[in-house]
Design an enzyme around this catalytic site. Structure first.
Site, short mmCIF file in Angstrom:
data_model
loop_
_atom_site.label_atom_id
_atom_site.label_comp_id
_atom_site.label_asym_id
_atom_site.label_seq_id
_atom_site.Cartn_x
_atom_site.Cartn_y
_atom_site.Cartn_z
N HIS A 77 -3.10 6.07 4.50
CA HIS A 77 -1.82 6.27 4.88
C HIS A 77 -1.49 7.58 4.12
O HIS A 77 -1.89 8.01 3.15
CB HIS A 77 -0.76 5.35 4.07
CG HIS A 77 -0.89 3.66 4.71
ND1 HIS A 77 -1.51 3.60 5.59
CD2 HIS A 77 -0.39 2.67 4.43
CE1 HIS A 77 -1.37 2.34 6.14
NE2 HIS A 77 -0.76 1.75 4.99
N CYS A 95 0.97 -1.25 -0.01
CA CYS A 95 0.19 0.05 0.02
C CYS A 95 0.79 1.20 -0.05
O CYS A 95 0.58 2.23 -0.75
CB CYS A 95 -0.74 0.01 1.07
SG CYS A 95 -0.17 -0.47 2.71
C1 2RA Z 1 0.93 -1.51 6.63
N1 2RA Z 1 1.76 -1.55 4.57
O1 2RA Z 1 0.43 -0.53 6.81
C2 2RA Z 1 1.53 -2.47 5.61
C3 2RA Z 1 0.32 -3.49 5.14
N2 2RA Z 1 0.65 -4.05 3.84
O2 2RA Z 1 1.18 -2.02 7.89
#
Ligand code: 2RA
Length: 336
Positions: free
Chosen positions: A241, A128
């Protein structure tokens, strides 16, 4: 050619969004099945008005399945995907198990659609934090060639799965009520805190999550010369994110040009109006399929440096949306 589809990990956080996106899409299949671990067998799922029982993920479940979209833990993907491929099924995999295998294309449809058609049965969808950064880097790279990237991430609790979300909510509640809470997913309290480690120690003091950002980016961009320094941090945000990205390019990209390049790239939304307090924020980007950029400015410390802020729903473009877009790409066929 792809008449039957399986959704693997259909009851998980990402799997559920995949089902929702497939339901809303224009894709049509003669048969569709939903697979999950033994624990979920017997659960029912409604898809386009019809009820389906969740079936157990077993090698034989792939008999007669042409295409699968899969979101499982890495060890499950390592075990079951070769079984699916052996049975003639093409698998779009969301896990990290196959991403760096040289035989497996790692695909973001807006960035390297051509790579999907080189598959030998498996197509991987990136991590991600990598996906949203690479979508944002691509128009800059095409215009001015990206030489170096310094990225810091602010990753939401949902990236660590349902346990991560539970830890954030329960941990916050306990903190406010001044009682202890035993975190199950995170090694440290996340409520009112930050954790500067995502993944395990991997290379030269960098974590596995940070090295994914380096290695996956180079593979997707098909450019091993791009230098990347990543720091990945877990923050007490529920979902989506965020990243601060400093990029140095061969050819100078002005702020105006960057804005124009971002705005005309598919899947990017520019929200950039600092005087009016407008920029992408995790709360506003949750539930959206695009990558949002803002706070676009020149790096005052380097001649060809540009800095910006980038936010995206990690469960959507960072996972389910990208995987379903790969399915759509395969069905649409090779771009001319
Ligand atoms: C996280 N990127 O946010 C990782 C999940 N694939 O922990």
């Amino acid at each position: 050619m792809f008449r039957s589809l399986a959704v693997v990990g259909a009851t998980g956080a990402v799997g559920r969004i995949m089902v929702e996106l497939l339901e809303k899409s224009a894709l049509q299949f003669e048969n569709i099945k939903f697979l999950a671990s033994k624990r979920s067998v017997g659960k029912t799922l409604t898809f386009r008005g019809r009820e389906y029982s969740v079936e157990e993920l077993r090698p034989e479940a792939f008999d007669g399945v042409d295409l699968a979209v899969s979101s499982t833990p890495d060890e499950v993907a390592r075990e079951f995907i070769p079984e699916a491929v052996k049975r003639g099924c093409v698998v779009v995999d969301e896990s990290a198990a196959w991403r760096m295998d040289p035989e497996v294309p790692l695909v973001i449809p807006e960035v390297n659609p051509h790579a999907a058609f080189r598959h030998k049965g498996i197509i991987a969808s990136p991590n991600c934090s990598t996906t949203q950064m690479v979508v944002a880097l691509k128009p800059l790279h095409d215009y001015g060639r990206v030489k170096r990237v310094v990225v810091s991430t602010y990753q939401a609790a949902s990236g660590a799965g349902v346990g991560g979300t539970k830890d954030l909510i329960e941990g916050t509640r306990a903190y406010l009520e001044d009682r202890p809470y035993q975190y199950t997913t995170f090694a440290h309290p996340l409520a009112f805190n930050l954790i500067p480690q995502i993944g395990s120690p991997k290379h030269a003091g960098y974590t596995s999550e940070e090295m994914k950002m380096v290695l996956e980016t180079r593979k997707i961009m098909e450019d091993e010369s791009i230098q990347i320094c990543a720091t990945c941090v877990r923050v007490p945000v529920a979902n989506s994110h965020s990243e601060t990205i400093l990029v140095e390019t061969e050819k100078k990209i002005t702020v105006e040009k960057a804005r124009e390049l971002f705005a005309s790239f598919p899947g990017i939304v520019v929200v950039d109006d600092l005087p009016n307090k407008k920029y992408p924020m995790p709360m506003d980007c949750t539930g959206r399929d695009e990558v949002f950029v803002g706070r676009i400015r020149e790096d005052l410390s380097s001649p060809n440096g540009l800095v910006f802020w980038c936010v995206s729903d990690n469960l959507r473009k960072g996972a389910a949306t990208n995987a379903v877009q790969i399915v759509e790409l395969l069905i649409r066929g090779r771009p001319n």
